[in-house]
Design a protein around this motif. Structure first.
Motif, PDB file in Angstrom:
ATOM      1  N   LEU A   1      10.530  -5.829  -0.984  1.00 37.62           N
ATOM      2  CA  LEU A   1      11.522  -5.340  -0.026  1.00 37.62           C
ATOM      3  C   LEU A   1      12.589  -4.520  -0.746  1.00 37.62           C
ATOM      4  CD1 LEU A   1      12.726  -5.224   2.810  1.00 37.62           C
ATOM      5  CD2 LEU A   1      13.872  -7.406   2.338  1.00 37.62           C
ATOM      6  N   GLY A   2      13.031  -4.996  -1.904  1.00 33.88           N
ATOM      7  CA  GLY A   2      14.008  -4.236  -2.676  1.00 33.88           C
ATOM      8  C   GLY A   2      13.485  -2.869  -3.081  1.00 33.88           C
ATOM      9  N   ARG A   3      12.233  -2.814  -3.504  1.00 32.22           N
ATOM     10  CA  ARG A   3      11.640  -1.537  -3.901  1.00 32.22           C
ATOM     11  C   ARG A   3      11.516  -0.588  -2.707  1.00 32.22           C
ATOM     12  NH1 ARG A   3       8.905  -2.048  -9.084  1.00 32.22           N
ATOM     13  NH2 ARG A   3       9.236  -4.155  -9.878  1.00 32.22           N
ATOM     14  N   ALA A   4      11.196  -1.158  -1.544  1.00 33.43           N
ATOM     15  CA  ALA A   4      11.111  -0.330  -0.343  1.00 33.43           C
ATOM     16  C   ALA A   4      12.464   0.292  -0.014  1.00 33.43           C
ATOM     17  CB  ALA A   4      10.611  -1.170   0.833  1.00 33.43           C
ATOM     18  N   TYR A   5      13.512  -0.501  -0.073  1.00 39.76           N
ATOM     19  CA  TYR A   5      14.848   0.028   0.207  1.00 39.76           C
ATOM     20  C   TYR A   5      15.251   1.095  -0.805  1.00 39.76           C
ATOM     21  CZ  TYR A   5      16.188  -3.175   3.949  1.00 39.76           C
ATOM     22  OH  TYR A   5      16.278  -3.834   5.153  1.00 39.76           O
ATOM     23  N   GLU A   6      14.837   0.934  -2.047  1.00 38.59           N
ATOM     24  CA  GLU A   6      15.199   1.921  -3.070  1.00 38.59           C
ATOM     25  C   GLU A   6      14.570   3.288  -2.815  1.00 38.59           C
ATOM     26  OE1 GLU A   6      16.312   1.292  -7.236  1.00 38.59           O
ATOM     27  OE2 GLU A   6      14.959  -0.436  -7.105  1.00 38.59           O
ATOM     28  N   TRP A   7      13.464   3.308  -2.080  1.00 37.86           N
ATOM     29  CA  TRP A   7      12.798   4.580  -1.820  1.00 37.86           C
ATOM     30  C   TRP A   7      13.477   5.389  -0.732  1.00 37.86           C
ATOM     31  CZ3 TRP A   7       9.379   7.539  -4.228  1.00 37.86           C
ATOM     32  CH2 TRP A   7       8.597   6.975  -5.242  1.00 37.86           C
ATOM     33  N   TYR A   8      14.471   4.829  -0.082  1.00 37.38           N
ATOM     34  CA  TYR A   8      15.144   5.583   0.977  1.00 37.38           C
ATOM     35  C   TYR A   8      15.877   6.785   0.378  1.00 37.38           C
ATOM     36  CZ  TYR A   8      18.160   6.785   4.898  1.00 37.38           C
ATOM     37  OH  TYR A   8      18.807   7.461   5.905  1.00 37.38           O
ATOM     38  N   LYS A   9      15.439   7.982   0.722  1.00 36.73           N
ATOM     39  CA  LYS A   9      16.038   9.217   0.225  1.00 36.73           C
ATOM     40  C   LYS A   9      16.316   9.114  -1.276  1.00 36.73           C
ATOM     41  CE  LYS A   9      17.740  10.663   4.700  1.00 36.73           C
ATOM     42  NZ  LYS A   9      18.783  11.283   5.511  1.00 36.73           N
ATOM     43  N   VAL A  10      15.257   8.757  -1.987  1.00 32.83           N
ATOM     44  CA  VAL A  10      15.369   8.462  -3.416  1.00 32.83           C
ATOM     45  C   VAL A  10      15.809   9.676  -4.232  1.00 32.83           C
ATOM     46  CG1 VAL A  10      12.955   8.976  -3.931  1.00 32.83           C
ATOM     47  CG2 VAL A  10      14.171   7.268  -5.310  1.00 32.83           C
ATOM     48  N   LYS A  11      15.614  10.881  -3.703  1.00 30.70           N
ATOM     49  CA  LYS A  11      15.985  12.088  -4.437  1.00 30.70           C
ATOM     50  C   LYS A  11      17.489  12.382  -4.372  1.00 30.70           C
ATOM     51  CE  LYS A  11      11.682  13.072  -5.456  1.00 30.70           C
ATOM     52  NZ  LYS A  11      11.173  12.958  -6.849  1.00 30.70           N
ATOM     53  N   LEU A  12      18.208  11.668  -3.502  1.00 32.49           N
ATOM     54  CA  LEU A  12      19.649  11.906  -3.428  1.00 32.49           C
ATOM     55  C   LEU A  12      20.315  11.465  -4.726  1.00 32.49           C
ATOM     56  CD1 LEU A  12      20.572  10.761   0.207  1.00 32.49           C
ATOM     57  CD2 LEU A  12      20.479  13.097  -0.687  1.00 32.49           C
TER      58      LEU A  12
ATOM     59  N   LEU B   1       0.826  -1.205   0.000  1.00 31.66           N
ATOM     60  CA  LEU B   1       0.000   0.000   0.000  1.00 31.66           C
ATOM     61  C   LEU B   1       0.861   1.256   0.000  1.00 31.66           C
ATOM     62  CD1 LEU B   1      -2.856  -0.955   2.498  1.00 31.66           C
ATOM     63  CD2 LEU B   1      -3.097  -0.505   0.045  1.00 31.66           C
ATOM     64  N   PHE B   2       1.905   1.249   0.814  1.00 29.97           N
ATOM     65  CA  PHE B   2       2.824   2.379   0.837  1.00 29.97           C
ATOM     66  C   PHE B   2       3.545   2.528  -0.494  1.00 29.97           C
ATOM     67  CE2 PHE B   2       2.444   2.003   5.481  1.00 29.97           C
ATOM     68  CZ  PHE B   2       2.407   3.338   5.852  1.00 29.97           C
ATOM     69  N   LEU B   3       4.048   1.416  -1.028  1.00 27.90           N
ATOM     70  CA  LEU B   3       4.798   1.461  -2.283  1.00 27.90           C
ATOM     71  C   LEU B   3       3.935   1.980  -3.429  1.00 27.90           C
ATOM     72  CD1 LEU B   3       6.746  -1.935  -2.041  1.00 27.90           C
ATOM     73  CD2 LEU B   3       7.699   0.370  -1.812  1.00 27.90           C
ATOM     74  N   ASP B   4       2.701   1.516  -3.483  1.00 27.58           N
ATOM     75  CA  ASP B   4       1.789   1.983  -4.533  1.00 27.58           C
ATOM     76  C   ASP B   4       1.537   3.483  -4.408  1.00 27.58           C
ATOM     77  OD1 ASP B   4       1.620  -0.586  -5.475  1.00 27.58           O
ATOM     78  OD2 ASP B   4      -0.319  -1.021  -4.545  1.00 27.58           O
TER      79      ASP B   4
ATOM     80  N   ARG C   1      20.578   1.236  -0.633  1.00 21.67           N
ATOM     81  CA  ARG C   1      20.617   0.796  -2.032  1.00 21.67           C
ATOM     82  C   ARG C   1      21.304  -0.554  -2.165  1.00 21.67           C
ATOM     83  NH1 ARG C   1      21.893   6.927  -4.420  1.00 21.67           N
ATOM     84  NH2 ARG C   1      19.747   7.664  -4.154  1.00 21.67           N
ATOM     85  N   ARG C   2      22.272  -0.822  -1.334  1.00 16.90           N
ATOM     86  CA  ARG C   2      22.910  -2.148  -1.350  1.00 16.90           C
ATOM     87  C   ARG C   2      21.958  -3.218  -0.830  1.00 16.90           C
ATOM     88  NH1 ARG C   2      27.694  -2.055  -3.225  1.00 16.90           N
ATOM     89  NH2 ARG C   2      29.022  -0.206  -3.061  1.00 16.90           N
ATOM     90  N   GLN C   3      21.157  -2.864   0.153  1.00 21.29           N
ATOM     91  CA  GLN C   3      20.162  -3.812   0.642  1.00 21.29           C
ATOM     92  C   GLN C   3      19.110  -4.081  -0.421  1.00 21.29           C
ATOM     93  OE1 GLN C   3      19.536  -1.532   4.369  1.00 21.29           O
ATOM     94  NE2 GLN C   3      19.753  -3.482   5.436  1.00 21.29           N
ATOM     95  N   ALA C   4      18.799  -3.062  -1.226  1.00 19.88           N
ATOM     96  CA  ALA C   4      17.877  -3.269  -2.344  1.00 19.88           C
ATOM     97  C   ALA C   4      18.448  -4.284  -3.327  1.00 19.88           C
ATOM     98  CB  ALA C   4      17.598  -1.946  -3.046  1.00 19.88           C
TER      99      ALA C   4
END
Length: 239
Positions: free
Chosen positions: A90-101, A48-51, A112-115
């Motif tokens: 889970l990979g997509r969730a990790y990719e959203w961490y400070k995605v604008k950086l 739900l969050f990812l969507d 990003r490595r965890q993704a």
């Protein structure tokens, strides 16, 4: 006398044995159902969050991101076995961490490595799913790791995705962003992906049109794509 097809009644001792066997089976089956339920609910929460983030394009707050990754991780922990869908989420969730950086930024490197690790796990369970290969390529791009794994991810996504626009749109984007690090074959594949998107979903290609200009690749684009298609879509008219 009982007929040959009739079933004789079990003795009290036999009934007791059957009851014990049923009970022994019910416990693990019940636990399996419970853990699958917890995993499914956790995955739904994360999805739900990812969507929502995907629709809004807004970088999530630290708290929202943490809740999502916790839910995605919980889904994998509780699920009885490997699950490619849950690992991909889970990979997509990790990719959203400070995605604008910016790509290669050290503050986002750990996430990003965890993704990348999550996508590897997903691919191990579902190697023919092109979308996860695409996400792996994007995660490697964000780390600025243009290695053999990055090359393989691009190749597999294109091969398995074939005519799927949802695969080739991000592949074209990745290719133009990573252009200086691509070889001739990969650059040609980038234009093939863009041409497919422009042919079948021209609206989706609009942001790629702008990206080509921002990356100073517009002259190459105009020389590489089908002239009739470019004329039909009214691209490269200023060339």
């Amino acid at each position: 006398m009982a007929s040959r097809g009739s079933v004789q009644a079990l003795s009290p001792q036999g009934l007791k044995v059957v009851a014990i066997l049923v009970a022994l089976l019910a416990v693990p089956l019940g636990w399996l159902g419970f853990t699958s339920l917890v995993a499914g609910l956790s995955h739904s929460q994360a999805q739900l969050f990812l969507d929502d983030w995907g629709k809004s394009g807004q970088e999530p707050s630290e708290r929202a991101w943490q809740l999502t990754t916790n839910a995605a991780e919980r889904a994998l922990v509780w699920y009885p076995g490997a699950n490619a869908v849950y690992a991909d989420s889970l990979g997509r969730a990790y990719e959203w961490y400070k995605v604008k950086l910016p790509f290669g930024h050290p503050e986002a490197e750990a996430a990003r490595r965890q993704a990348v690790e999550a996508y590897r796990d997903s691919i191990a369970s579902r190697p023919l799913w092109p979308y996860t290969w695409t996400q792996l390529a994007f995660a490697k791009l964000r780390l600025l790791e243009f290695d053999d794994e990055f090359d393989l991810a691009l190749k597999k996504a294109a091969e398995l995705g074939r005519e799927r626009v949802r695969v080739h749109a991000p592949l074209a984007e990745i290719g133009m962003i990573a252009w200086p690090s691509l070889d001739a074959e990969q650059r040609a594949a980038t234009w093939r992906s863009l041409e497919l998107v422009l042919r079948y979903e021209p609206r989706r290609a609009k942001y790629l049109h702008q990206l080509a200009k921002e990356a100073s690749l517009y002259p190459q684009l105009c020389a590489a794509l089908d002239p009739e298609l470019l004329q039909k879509r009214r691209w490269c008219r200023e060339q």
